[in-house]
Design an enzyme around this catalytic site. Structure first.
Site, PDB file in Angstrom:
ATOM      1  N   ASP A   1      78.872  15.047  54.279  1.00 18.23           N
ATOM      2  CA  ASP A   1      78.339  16.043  55.344  1.00 18.23           C
ATOM      3  C   ASP A   1      79.539  16.844  55.913  1.00 18.23           C
ATOM      4  OD1 ASP A   1      76.316  17.372  56.740  1.00 18.23           O
ATOM      5  OD2 ASP A   1      76.615  15.954  58.450  1.00 18.23           O
TER       6      ASP A   1
ATOM      7  N   GLU B   1      71.634  23.242  70.017  1.00 18.41           N
ATOM      8  CA  GLU B   1      70.479  23.607  70.886  1.00 18.41           C
ATOM      9  C   GLU B   1      71.200  23.715  72.241  1.00 18.41           C
ATOM     10  OE1 GLU B   1      66.580  21.936  71.034  1.00 18.41           O
ATOM     11  OE2 GLU B   1      66.030  23.515  70.042  1.00 18.41           O
TER      12      GLU B   1
ATOM     13  N   THR C   1      76.439  20.728  52.593  1.00 20.63           N
ATOM     14  CA  THR C   1      76.196  20.999  54.117  1.00 20.63           C
ATOM     15  C   THR C   1      74.843  21.988  54.094  1.00 20.63           C
ATOM     16  OG1 THR C   1      77.208  22.351  55.927  1.00 20.63           O
ATOM     17  CG2 THR C   1      77.670  22.820  53.552  1.00 20.63           C
ATOM     18  N   GLY C   2      74.415  22.221  55.249  1.00 23.65           N
ATOM     19  CA  GLY C   2      73.320  23.156  55.332  1.00 23.65           C
ATOM     20  C   GLY C   2      73.825  24.426  55.875  1.00 23.65           C
TER      21      GLY C   2
ATOM     22  N   ASP D   1      71.203  12.834  57.187  1.00 23.81           N
ATOM     23  CA  ASP D   1      72.151  12.203  55.829  1.00 23.81           C
ATOM     24  C   ASP D   1      71.842  10.931  55.405  1.00 23.81           C
ATOM     25  OD1 ASP D   1      74.090  14.587  56.063  1.00 23.81           O
ATOM     26  OD2 ASP D   1      74.840  13.621  58.205  1.00 23.81           O
TER      27      ASP D   1
END
Length: 936
Positions: free
Chosen positions: A135, A245, A430-431, A571
């Site tokens: 990740d 956030e 990864t996102g 993950d």
């Protein structure tokens, strides 16, 4: 519930055990056939005339063969190393608890976190890893998010430069001048922003202040953060589900939209400079619905009602999902924001898009009824909620985008470079956006300019044009065809490049949309072939499911040993899909750690975990298994040769107790010591020469060829043990003039076996410590002590009369000492010559390194620790010392990294007296006795 993982070495061990069972059956079959053929009444001295037992009845040779076979199965059963599994589990457990868990080089001072082996099944698997799936956020980076830049209404704000931008400039040879920050710049936890146009209410003077206002309100309202403590900007603390956030709420606070109170139905925001400069208003927003973020939706929405009655849906999420749900029109805004997103990604920043939609009461009431029905559903609740959310999250108006910086962890580039030299291929899943992922890959040395890069992306003009039409069927067809063509083209280029240019390294970058179609069964083989030819692969905008699918594809398709490493709940599926799962105890909770096999605090600790502990464990266990195979086969074959001299009758050569204690006492401890302490090169040399790790990837030390060599020498030595002692005893006499009998010869042969197999272990050791000397000498002495006592006592309840006084008679003859001297020498001569020739003409890589550093004194771990300690603050030195204390069974919280052995320390912090442990005194005494010399 998933089944416990088993290492590849254990599976190969199962095949070896099955081979031994096959060998056992073959030996028994030979003996059974021989017994049926040999039995005959003509051998009058056998007393087979008249009525005899079925086992020796010449009239029924088939029954004789069957019964003899069962007899021989019990006689030759020692060929199966039953104690091997017990020894291996003991070795693995000690390796985990004493070596991995207490390695100072994998101890993180800032968080007081040591490494943790959560299973002992996979130690040796760490020494054979070829693919690492990682990740990015929190694994390669620190997961300390800071609001760095933003885009509002076609305008970019934020003047800072990221580490990745600086690195890119340095790579191009440009020297940067230090940029001074403005007076309005703010740098605190979660916020590192410098642009006077937005700070202290200056946004009111911008070209589009209303859009700025919507942007800040979206940051302050669209979240699930909980405030704690005093309701003042300086003292308030936020509890957020993710660092992203927290950074966004901190940004809203610093821009003048201070979120300070939450109830189940309202959010209170203290807004500054809205009506006019200097004016502060406390506004209460009614929260009607929260459409939560998940890995499938990739967005979060909040529907709120203003005090004026205005109904608004605020939405934030990945640019790919937000752009799909934007209202038609305003192409200029969409185009400029997309350009800003690409620029942010190129700087290595994490991006989110912000949008809103005004709702009327009728539309909202109609939708809310469906939402309540979906929320109260018992079956498929999550799916129904997602379907209902799709009905309202459309026709959005784009506000802008945010860019958050997440810096790389310390030592990541060096770690990745070292692992690459070790032959390990690293994939980043990864996102983040493709531009962000590529720049992070550059920053951590995963990709460089010398690599041939293949990029498969859905962000092409043709695909964007189709997406703008909104036909999902046509979009899917176009993307599938595009991916198919790209895979074919890239695969051809890769094969041509590898054939024409030697030493060329390839890299593949693919995004989540294309990956979804590339994982289709029809295209999976092409994707796998292309990926396996690449030294580095970066998959961006991928979901947790896709991470697990990619890992499984390589694990099952390439049949290579894989390792997944991550730090968050997203993950977990990837960690569980790989052969070895490593969790990082970061800021996203303990889900990844609880699902992992090993836990570390920083990515850079993978170097020690794999190149040192993994490699040592693999080498040691290979040696333990092959040695067990050798010593059991050698012992059993001597009994097998004796069978040919007894007419295949099943007569035992050794006493029962000899056979029972051979694996339990006389050869048990030395092999365990080798499994714990043997090492070919030191830890520092293992990291200095990471290429040594490739021997584990190629499984050089547990191939059938290696087993065959051990089997050959077992065969050779068993012949020496049996025929040398038997032949030499034919002309020997004891002091009374009698020739040696069966039990004299067998005791002599067993003595030679015990001495030789223990000395053989010394030949295979790369390092010999006092523990090796103690265990080997102790095993041989244990045999002599046992035989002195056992042959000196006789009772009427057993068959000790067979060897009563045998050892004393043997030791009174010259024959005993001559055979005891010559047999081990002759038996080990073949091994000695073979190892000499192999080391001289066909050396392993580690043997070459040994020769290179043979005159360099080996470094000890204690000076390394002292050197580290002298660079620490007193508080950090105390943390180091505490980490070295022995541990006890947990009496505290049960957290994965709880340290229950430190009761006296915690008590002293509270001013409470706690008795000192015995080991504290011993440790202080040992530390005082050692000279505290520093390296120069």
């Amino acid at each position: 519930m998933s089944l416990p993982k088993r290492s590849t070495l254990e599976r190969k061990l199962d095949k070896l055990i099955l081979t031994l069972f096959g060998g056992l059956f073959l030996m028994c079959l030979i003996g059974a056939i021989g017994s049926g053929v040999f039995i005959n009444r003509k051998y009058f001295y056998l007393g087979l005339t008249g009525k005899v037992e079925d086992q020796f009845n010449p009239n029924n040779r088939f029954v004789v063969a069957i019964l003899t076979m069962f007899t021989l199965i019990t006689l030759y059963s020692t060929i199966i190393p039953i104690s091997l599994y017990v020894s291996i589990e003991m070795i693995k457990f000690i390796q985990c608890t004493q070596f991995i868990n207490k390695d100072i080089h994998m101890y993180h001072v800032e968080t007081n976190t040591p490494a943790l082996a959560r299973t002992s099944n996979l130690n040796e698997e760490l020494g054979q890893v070829e693919y690492i799936f990682s990740d990015k956020t929190g694994t390669l980076t620190r997961n300390l998010m800071e609001f760095f830049k933003c885009s509002i209404g076609e305008e970019v704000y934020g003047t800072g430069m990221t580490e990745i931008e600086r690195g890119s400039v340095y790579r191009n040879g440009v020297k940067l001048d230090e940029v001074k920050k403005s007076a309005t710049a703010v740098h605190e936890k979660g916020f590192n922003f410098d642009d006077a146009r937005l700070m202290r209410g200056a946004w009111r003077n911008e070209r589009d202040p209303e859009t700025c206002k919507e942007f800040f309100r979206c940051l302050a309202i669209c979240h699930t953060v909980l405030p704690e403590g005093d309701e003042s900007p300086e003292k308030i603390a936020y509890q957020a589900a993710s660092p992203d956030e927290l950074a966004l709420v901190m940004a809203a606070k610093n821009f003048g939209f201070f979120f300070y109170r939450r109830t189940p139905t309202t959010i209170r925001v203290r807004e500054s400079h809205v009506e006019k400069m200097g004016k502060i208003d406390d506004v209460s927003y009614e929260i009607l619905n929260v459409l939560e973020f998940n890995s499938t939706r990739k967005r979060q929405s909040v529907i709120c009602r203003y005090p004026t009655g205005r109904l608004v849906l605020y939405c934030k999420g990945a640019d790919t999902v937000i752009y799909e749900r934007l209202a038609a029109g305003d192409q200029s805004m969409k185009k400029s924001t997309r350009e800003h997103l690409e620029n942010f990604g190129s700087a290595g920043l994490r991006t989110l898009c912000l949008a809103y939609r005004d709702l009327n009461s009728e539309l909202y009431e109609s939708w809310n009824e469906k939402f309540i029905q979906a929320k109260s559903s018992i079956r498929d609740r999550e799916r129904k909620l997602d379907e209902v959310a799709e009905l309202i999250e459309k026709d959005l108006i784009l506000i802008g985008s945010t860019a958050i910086e997440d810096k790389l962890q310390e030592g990541v580039p060096l770690c990745i470079e070292t692992l690459s030299r070790a032959g390990i291929k690293i994939w980043v899943l990864t996102g983040d956006k493709m531009e962000t992922a590529i720049n992070i890959a550059y920053a951590c040395s995963l990709i460089n300019n010398s690599m041939k890069q293949f990029i498969i992306s859905s962000e092409t003009d043709a695909i964007r044009e189709v997406e703008s039409r909104g036909d999902p069927v046509e979009i899917a067809r176009i993307i599938r065809d595009s991916v198919k063509e790209d895979l074919k083209r890239c695969l051809e280029e890769a094969q041509q490049c590898l054939q024409t240019v030697a030493g060329t390294k390839l890299a593949l970058i693919i995004d989540g949309k294309c990956l979804m179609y590339a994982l289709d069964p029809n295209l999976r083989a092409s994707l796998l072939n292309l990926s396996l030819n690449c030294s580095a692969v970066v998959c961006c905008r991928v979901s947790p499911l896709q991470k697990a699918q990619v890992t499984s594809m390589v694990k099952k398709g390439a049949r290579k040993i894989t390792l997944s490493i991550g730090d968050g709940a997203n993950d977990v599926s990837m960690i569980q899909a790989a052969h070895v799962g490593v969790g990082i105890s970061g800021l996203e909770g303990m889900q990844a750690v609880m699902a992992s096999d090993f836990a570390i605090a920083q990515f850079r600790f993978l170097t020690d975990l794999l190149l040192v502990h993994g490699r040592w464990s693999y080498l040691r266990l290979c040696k333990v298994i092959t040695y067990f195979f050798y010593k059991n086969l050698t012992f059993t074959l001597t009994q097998f040769w004796f069978t040919f001299q007894t007419g295949f009758s099943g007569q035992r050569f050794y006493d029962d107790w000899f056979q029972s204690l051979y694996n339990v006492i006389f050869t048990a401890l030395p092999v365990i010591i080798v499994g714990l302490f043997d090492k070919d090169v030191s830890a520092s040399l293992s990291k200095k020469h990471p290429e040594l790790y490739k021997e584990g990837i190629r499984n050089m030390f547990f191939k059938w060829r290696v087993v065959a060599v051990w089997a050959f020498f077992s065969f050779y030595q068993s012949l020496i043990f049996y025929y040398f002692t038997v032949t030499a005893s034919r002309n020997g006499h004891n002091p009374s003039g009698k020739i040696f009998g069966l039990w004299d010869v067998s005791t002599m042969a067993f003595t030679c076996v015990v001495v030789t197999v223990n000395l053989r272990l010394l030949l295979s050791c790369n390092s010999i410590t006092r523990w090796h000397h103690f265990s080997i000498a102790g095993s041989i002495i244990a045999w002599f002590l046992f035989i002195f006592i056992y042959s000196g006592v006789m009772t009427q309840y057993d068959r000790q009369e067979n060897i009563f006084y045998v050892i004393y008679v043997l030791m009174s003859t010259f024959y005993f000492y001559l055979v005891l001297l010559l047999v081990p020498i002759v038996a080990l001569l073949g091994d000695f010559i073979y190892q000499g020739v192999q080391r001289w003409f066909f050396p392993y890589d580690y043997q070459i390194v040994q020769e290179m550093h043979r005159h360099v004194p080996e470094e000890t771990s204690r000076p390394d620790y002292l050197e580290i300690e002298n660079h620490l603050t007193p508080e950090e030195q105390r943390s180091h010392a505490i980490a070295q204390l022995p541990r006890e069974t947990s009496k505290h919280t049960g957290f994965a990294f709880d340290s229950p052995g430190y009761e006296s320390f915690f008590a002293s912090q509270q001013g409470v007296f706690a008795p000192q442990k015995a080991w504290d005194v011993a440790r202080r005494a040992s530390m005082r006795s050692q000279p505290r010399t520093l390296k120069t």
